[in-house]
Design a protein around this motif. Structure first.
Motif: not given
Length: 352
Positions: A326, A222-223, A329, A217, A214, A269
């Motif tokens: 990602s 984000c995670r 980021l 985000l 992904n 992410e």
């Protein structure tokens, strides 16, 4: 281009995953640890059995290929009972997975098992075809009946070309663990990353699910994935980085390269692995398969300074830590890391 290698790797990793899943479940049920290595990390029957299954099949299919493996057979040769237990487990999985016996090479004696295990003695390097194998990545998760992975990658002239990871206990959905578990993750250079149920018949890549990271985000949504064991990475420094980036979500803590798998299919992410020791260097088998899985799913993997990982350096990566994220980021994470530890890591020792 590597369709034959992909198929063999998938079949061998699946067989090793079925075997290690059975042993992990048995160990967790009786809460018994493994055998102690000199570095105090546990070694189990599963390590030896999985390594021998995979290397034996590689050597029969591609006899000129080298393998960088984690184990050698010295312990088995000193302990006949242990060796017989390993062979017993191998024979069990060969019977359970007999539909694939024609594609995978069988092991029928302790001598064959030991020879296969010792086929993983390559020192790696920049020339030729070299497979990097971690028969059980995430040993403590394996012993707890939690997350672990069987990881195999093909490196050609120092570049990872194929990666396959079996995650017997990884939920289909990290947010809804009731949906089931068990995934087989596959990536090949220029072809993409793919996912399918580990416990079902292996499908051609074009018939399995293509997965992507992904890349939309922001940091506030984000995670993050991190390791479970605080001895493997600096959770304190990782906490400072998350605070600086204003990441709000609670991290998912997973053992093994299952973290790479979670990112590749969009469950998270960011994966942070900041070093606990300035002199420690990661082993290539701990990251090769995950590296190509992230790249082919649209993400970026680097060391903590943003440099690409070099899998032609030998058995170890000549770099510190791991940042996988990602594309939108990654560069901001590297900037945040450098703002804390310095552009060259001159302040890293303050945090470890």
């Amino acid at each position: 281009m590597f369709s034959r290698e992909v198929k063999l790797a998938q079949l061998a990793v699946k067989r090793a995953s079925l075997l290690t899943k059975r042993i992990s479940d048995e160990i967790a049920a009786r809460t018994v640890g493994g055998i102690s290595k000199s570095d105090d990390s546990p070694v189990t029957v599963g390590d030896f059995a999985a390594q021998s299954i995979i290397i034996n099949s590689i050597k029969k299919a591609f006899p000129n290929d080298e393998v960088v493996g984690e184990e050698d057979s010295a312990m088995l040769k000193k302990d006949p009972k242990l060796a017989e237990k390993v062979l017993e487990e191998i024979k069990w999985v060969q019977e359970q997975d007999k539909a694939n016996n024609g594609s995978l090479s069988l092991l029928n004696s302790v001598d064959e098992v030991c020879d296969a295990i010792d086929g993983g003695s390559s020192e790696g390097g920049r020339q030729g075809r070299i497979w990097a194998l971690d028969p059980i990545d995430g040993t403590k998760g394996f012993l707890r009946g939690d997350q672990f992975a069987v990881c195999l990658a093909l490196i050609v002239d120092g570049v990872v070309k194929v990666g396959v990871i079996g995650c017997p206990n990884l939920p289909f959905d990290l947010q809804n663990k009731s949906k089931g578990k068990g995934g087989l993750f596959t990536a090949a250079e220029g072809v993409g990353s793919y996912y399918q149920n580990l416990f079902e018949e292996i499908l051609p890549l074009e018939s399995s699910k293509r997965i992507t990271m992904n890349n939309s985000l922001s940091f506030d949504t984000c995670r993050v994935c991190e390791g479970v064991e605080k001895g493997h990475s600096s959770h304190g420094l990782q906490g400072l980085i998350k605070e600086k980036l204003q990441i709000k979500s609670k991290s998912a803590n997973l053992d093994s390269q299952a973290k790479y798998c979670a990112l590749s299919r969009g469950d998270a992410e960011i994966y942070l692995r900041l070093p606990k020791d300035v002199n420690y260097r990661e082993k290539i088998w701990d990251h090769a398969a995950g590296n190509i899985l992230i790249k082919e799913s649209g993400g970026i993997v680097s060391d903590i300074y943003g440099n690409q990982l070099d899998f032609g350096n030998g058995r170890e990566l000549n770099s510190q830590g791991i940042i996988a994220a990602s594309k939108n980021l990654h560069s901001d994470i590297i900037t945040a890391v450098k703002s804390i530890i310095g552009d060259r890591g001159q302040d890293l020792e303050k945090y470890i």
